[in-house]
Design an enzyme around this catalytic site. Structure first.
Site, short mmCIF file in Angstrom:
data_model
loop_
_atom_site.label_atom_id
_atom_site.label_comp_id
_atom_site.label_asym_id
_atom_site.label_seq_id
_atom_site.Cartn_x
_atom_site.Cartn_y
_atom_site.Cartn_z
CD GLN A 227 2.22 -10.40 -2.00
OE1 GLN A 227 1.67 -11.37 -1.53
NE2 GLN A 227 2.43 -10.26 -3.27
CD GLU B 16 3.20 -16.85 -7.88
OE1 GLU B 16 3.20 -17.81 -7.09
OE2 GLU B 16 2.22 -16.53 -8.57
N PRO C 209 6.16 -0.65 0.70
CG PRO C 209 7.75 0.72 1.71
CD PRO C 209 6.63 0.73 0.72
CE LYS D 168 14.23 -8.19 -10.27
NZ LYS D 168 15.62 -8.63 -10.61
N GLY D 169 7.90 -8.11 -9.09
CA GLY D 169 6.92 -9.06 -8.55
C GLY D 169 7.45 -9.80 -7.34
#
Ligand SMILES: Cc1cc2nc3c(=O)[nH]c(=O)nc-3n(C[C@H](O)[C@H](O)[C@H](O)COP(=O)(O)OP(=O)(O)OC[C@H]3O[C@@H](n4cnc5c(N)ncnc54)[C@H](O)[C@@H]3O)c2cc1C
Ligand code: SF4
Lengths: 738, 325
Positions: free
Chosen positions: A636, A703, A630, A699-700
């Site tokens: 990110q 982006e 986390p 799931k990434g």
């Protein structure tokens, strides 16, 4: 007793190395006897090189070589294309002919014994051009829109969107123009090249070392195993180092010509020329709806710019097919070829631009309907992915809205534009959805168990900042049942087991799953060897009656402490190694539509006198499957949100129409957010269990963290000012007059 | 970078002698080295003046004296500057970045070169860099360029924030040269581009800036610097306004206004000042007067927005100054 480390907010395992300066980036790998190369960039935007006068430069002190198309070796440029390269077209072949295709194209390389002398020589080299006027504006009426040959879904249609639009009770039909952006990571592109016979080592900034290895091997016509690419650290990239750009070839060429190790670092200005950019896009969104807000028609047409020699495509329109429920949808994706370098993926590629247009249009629709924008989305929440009639593997969009709305305090918003103020400032609140595919690419990994009880894990992956080192250490530690301190994870060498490109938010899913598989494989191997080893307590046991817990091996039900990896390896007398690969189960891929979703909320303050726009706070909630760390995930997200603020309010590369030069190729003129522009940013992750995407259930995130930010800002600016701006970035001059 | 020699001056005489013989002064180097790296500036000889005792900030008979080598950061943080001339402190803090302000000197700030992108690109014609070569911005991209004081030869704005404040405050500068010492208003330092944009200032060969002298006025403390730009910090002004007001009995006795980002030099707004004299410090009066700011402006294709933004910036700066207790 298993060690739960996945999901723990571990600090970065490489944090100390980075802040103390011991982390080595490409340009830090200075080699003995190294010399310096500087690229000379074309000062014409189109045409041919008419003359080269290198005699004077060749005699300058310290100059070792001046290489132009006239004396450069003709390189084999063998066929090579990875999925990261445009499917159609051919990469730029450097110094192989006299053509100038775009402003800033490399036209010479100068090598000298010091950087200073190489720079001097490079700036003294005189080239003459026969220049023509390039076309660099995709909106130029002479530019034709072409159907991208490679794109899977250039045109899609279900129902009859055009007919339904014409008859729709409520509709919005608008166009959007998003500026070209350059990635501008902190670390410049850099390559140090050294040959030893016909073997080449490249210390080179790369998000895809195994592809750089394969590509350079193809360009020079040597076997891939003769090329080693090393890149343990990346100082930010955002996609610019996914492809292998011409400077890598030039460094290798210069090294071969001079017989010396050559160091080549691009200048900031050169990073606006040949290392890709987010293409400028022109889009149209038309939406028809019933009076109750249900979408009856959605048309998304978009065109992106590309070069004349390659067709760069991105998923500009694809989210429009699945993000909402609508029976009649038509999408069209085109390219406009210009006299520019080839664009490439930049954080949130495709979706960031496409979703901007869609989510701004949806916001307009909410005003036409007099409906809360979140309610509008709720009414169009699909049961399944209607673009291909598959269920979503997981989808938490509305949960994200609920969570983020709560934290943001959306209920305090009054919908009327210009209705909220803080003193004299106009306050605006905007929302937008975000989505990005949950990819999973084939990857391999290796694990070695050592006599001291530690494990070494290696993959040719990259870490451009998301924390790959840390998250992969967590996956390995948890799977092996070892404390994280006893796992050493290495990446960034092309001779490690191959990994996919470090982009598309698939590193966690792909590399993480491969590491998990390799850890399981090494455990199985250890068991097989242990039961055959007379000196171990498990000797003679049946393989399936043995279990691992807490990094120790014992017969199932045996209360004794059992034996550690170290005991087994020591007894065996040599490390136990295993390599394994992982990829998405094709059956599952057939059955499910897999995407991450998120909801982004933004508050802006606009000065009604002078038009300054400041983001005051932003809250995002994301459904990204399992969160491995986390702390890294939050970091990110804030990084992505900042990138989104840049896209919304600052970033654009401005080209001079006369010769295609970027006029603001300078960090004082290409604006990215600075600290004072960034308020408190909050990221929340909704609980989401997705058993289908991959064994880790991730799931990434990289982006999607940028996607949605720009439309949320634009919608907030409208709410604050009543001015709808459909071009990015939104600047003071856009809101001065309402 | 083109090779050069560097010498260190131990006193003003040495420095001036070197400069009179063709050397360039270097203080913080934040303009000069930057442009030397790009080979836009090509001095063969540099004389480092940092050892000269010119970094002092002091008050003499109510006049604030700021040495030419005082650093932007030190001046901005100085209690006498903040108390007596807050406009100067604010204009400095709004400029550049903390790292740059730690290095950059007051003298160097006034003499910084333009930020026109073509000026920095050796392959683009630029009359300021290469006299007679042409002006790339005129027919090129010029959204950031000037609307006041332009010529057919150059349209670049003067980039300094500090200079705008000093021009508003009628600051005098003292220089020392081979012919001795002289003083003149900072405003007179800057030339209009005319047909010789490469001549930017009125210093005589070898002249060294010693200090700037800021007189105290009834307006000094009711003063604000407003800098308008797309990001919150570390960007040059699209438009800026330095405003100082002397208000007495509900009337403006005297207004001093200079603007940045719009002129080829820091632009004093005398017509606006005159229109405000005797008026109440209220928005209506500000708006009426601010319109005069663009009366003589000549916008180009890309910078038309400054016609709108300039008066608004002045109005807002006047409001801010009026609010100062
Ligand atoms: C990225 C960037 C952003 C910036 N942003 C801003 C901004 O927002 N606002 C702003 O106002 N400024 C800004 N600046 C400019 C900065 O303030 C100037 O570079 C700085 O003030 C110059 O001072 P210096 O001491 O470094 O000058 P130097 O570079 O040492 O010298 C500059 C010039 O002045 C001459 N000189 C220096 N001292 C003397 C003297 N005593 N007598 C005679 N000649 C002298 C030198 O010969 C040279 O020609 C920015 C600069 C950069 C690089
Ligand atoms: S505006 Fe001035 S500085 Fe810019 S290109 Fe023209 S002459 Fe040069």
């Amino acid at each position: 007793m298993t060690t739960r480390v996945i999901g723990k907010p571990l600090p970065r395992v490489d944090g100390r190395a980075k802040v103390t300066g011991s982390a080595r980036y490409a340009a830090d790998f200075n080699q003995p006897g190294q010399v310096y190369a500087v690229i000379v960039s074309a000062t014409a935007g189109l045409g041919r090189i008419a003359g080269v006068d290198s005699a004077m430069v060749e005699s300058m002190p310290g100059v070792i070589a001046v290489i132009t198309h006239r004396n450069a070796p003709r390189l084999p440029y063998g066929e090579h294309k990875s999925y990261i390269d445009p499917a159609v077209g051919e990469r730029l072949h450097v110094l192989q002919d006299d053509r100038v295709r775009f402003y800033g194209q490399p036209v010479a390389i100068v090598v000298a014994d010091t950087l200073d002398r190489a720079e001097r020589a490079a700036s003294s080299l005189k080239l003459a051009y026969e220049a023509e006027r390039p076309i660099v504006d995709p909106a130029d009426p002479t530019v034709e829109a072409i159907v991208p040959e490679g794109a899977r879904h250039a045109d899609t249609s279900r129902g009859d969107a055009d007919a339904m639009l014409a008859g729709a009770p409520v509709m919005v039909d608008e166009t959007y123009d998003i500026a070209r952006e350059n990635h501008n990571p902190m670390e410049p592109h850099a390559t140090i090249a050294a040959w030893s016979g016909d073997r080449l080592t490249l210390w080179s900034k790369s998000q895809f070392v195994v592809n750089e290895q394969a590509e350079i091997a193809a360009i020079f016509g040597i076997p891939p195993e003769n090329v080693q690419v090393i890149c343990p650290f990346i100082g930010g990239a955002f996609g610019t180092s996914l492809r292998t750009w011409p400077h890598v070839t030039l460094a290798a060429m210069a090294a071969r010509q001079t017989g010396r190790a050559v160091k080549l670092v691009l200048t900031r200005k050169q990073m606006f020329f040949t290392t890709g950019h987010r293409p400028r896009t022109l889009q149209r969104i038309a939406i028809g709806a019933n009076a109750d807000g249900r979408l009856t028609s959605l048309i998304h047409e978009g065109a992106g710019e590309t070069s004349r020699y390659e067709q760069f495509t991105e998923a500009l329109t694809s989210a429009s097919g699945y993000i909402y429920s609508c029976p009649n949808v038509r999408t069209r994706y085109r390219l406009r070829q210009l006299d520019i370098g080839t664009p490439n993926h930049m954080r949130g590629p495709g979706e960031a631009s496409g979703i901007f247009a869609l989510e701004c249009a949806l916001d307009e629709l909410s005003y036409s309907l007099g409906l809360d924008p979140i309610e509008l989305r709720r009414r169009n929440e699909p049961e399944i992915d209607e673009s291909d009639n598959k269920p979503f593997s997981s989808r938490s969009l509305m949960t994200c809205y609920d969570v983020a709305a709560g934290h943001f305090g959306w209920s305090r918003r009054t919908p009327e534009p210009r209705s909220m103020r803080d003193g004299r400032l106009l306050i605006g609140m905007g929302v937008a959805s975000a989505t990005y595919p949950a990819y999973h690419a084939p990857s391999s990994a290796s694990v070695r168990l050592l006599p001291d009880g530690t494990a070494e894990v290696a993959v040719a992956a990259s870490d451009m900042g998301p924390g790959t080192y840390t998250s992969m250490t967590q996956v390995a530690a948890e799977t092996l049942g070892l404390p994280v301190e006893q796992v050493r994870f290495s990446l960034g060498r092309s001779d490690y087991p191959p990994a996919p490109s470090h982009g598309g938010s698939w590193t966690m899913a792909s590399v993480g799953s491969a590491i998990r598989a390799a850890c399981i494989a090494v455990q199985e191997k250890a068991v097989r060897q242990a039961v055959a080893d007379q000196r171990l307590t498990v000797f003679g046991g049946a393989v399936d009656a043995i279990e691992w817990t807490g990094g120790r091996l014992r017969r199932r039900g045996d209360p004794s402490p059992g034996q550690s990896y170290g005991d087994i390896v020591s007894s065996l007398g040599k490390p136990i190694e295993a390599e394994a690969s992982s990829q998405r189960d094709p059956d599952v891929a057939e059955r499910y539509s897999m995407h991450s979703f998120g909801a982004v909320f933004v508050e802006v303050a606009v000065d009604p006198d002078v038009g300054t726009i400041r983001v005051r706070r932003a809250v995002g909630a994301y459904g990204i499957g399992r969160v491995v760390n986390p702390r890294l995930a939050a970091s990110q997200c804030t990084g992505g949100m900042i990138g989104g603020i840049g896209m919304a309010l600052m970033e654009r590369t401005v080209l001079d129409p006369r010769d295609g030069r970027p006029v603001n190729a300078h960090m004082a003129d290409y604006l990215v957010p600075v600290n004072l522009d960034i308020p408190k940013l909050e990221a929340h992750f909704v609980e989401e269990v997705d058993p289908h995407v991959n064994p880790l259930g991730v799931k990434g995130l990289g982006e999607i963290a940028l996607v949605g930010m720009a439309p949320a800002v634009a919608n907030a600016v409208f709410h604050a000012t009543g001015k709808r701006v459909r071009t990015l970035p939104i600047r003071i001059e856009d809101v001065l007059t309402v | 970078m083109i090779p050069f020699t560097l010498e260190k001056a131990r006193n003003a005489e040495q420095a001036i002698a070197a400069a009179a013989a063709g050397a360039r002064y270097i203080a913080g180097g934040t303009t000069l080295i930057d442009l030397m790296r790009e080979e836009v500036e090509r001095p063969e000889r540099l004389v480092d003046i940092n050892a000269l005792p010119l970094a002092e900030i002091r008050v003499e008979n109510d006049v604030l004296v700021i040495g030419a080598l005082a650093r932007m950061a030190d001046v901005a943080a100085h209690p006498e500057v903040q108390a007596r001339q807050p406009l100067i402190a604010e204009s400095l803090i709004e400029g550049a970045s903390p790292q740059l302000r730690n290095m950059a000197s007051i003298g160097g700030n006034l003499l910084q070169r333009v930020r026109c992108p073509y000026f920095r690109m050796l392959d683009a014609p630029c009359n300021k860099r290469d006299p007679g070569s042409g002006c790339s911005a005129l027919d090129g991209l010029h959204a950031g360029h000037a609307i006041l004081g332009t010529s057919d030869h150059c349209i670049a704005t003067h980039p300094s924030d500090l200079a705008v404040a000093l021009v508003a405050l009628d600051v005098t500068m003292r220089v020392l040269g081979p012919q001795g010492e002289r003083s003149f208003p900072v405003e007179d330092l800057f030339r209009l581009p005319g047909n010789a944009p490469h001549l930017e200032h009125t210093l005589l060969p070898g002249e060294l800036i010693i200090d700037v002298q800021v007189p105290a006025g009834a307006y000094s403390r009711r003063a604000r610097y407003l800098k308008v730009r797309d990001r919150a910090s570390y960007e040059f002004a699209l438009v800026s306004a330095a405003v100082a007001l002397d208000i007495e009995g509900g009337q403006i006795r005297q207004a001093r206004i200079a603007t940045g980002g719009v002129g080829t030099r820091p632009w004093r707004m005398r017509a606006v000042e005159e229109a405000l004299a005797g008026k109440p410090p209220q928005r209506q009066a500000f708006e009426a007067a601010a319109q005069l700011a663009v009366r003589e402006a000549r916008p180009l294709r890309d910078n038309h927005y400054k016609m709108e933004l300039l008066p608004r910036t002045i109005v807002r700066a006047l409001e801010l100054a009026g609010e100062v207790a």
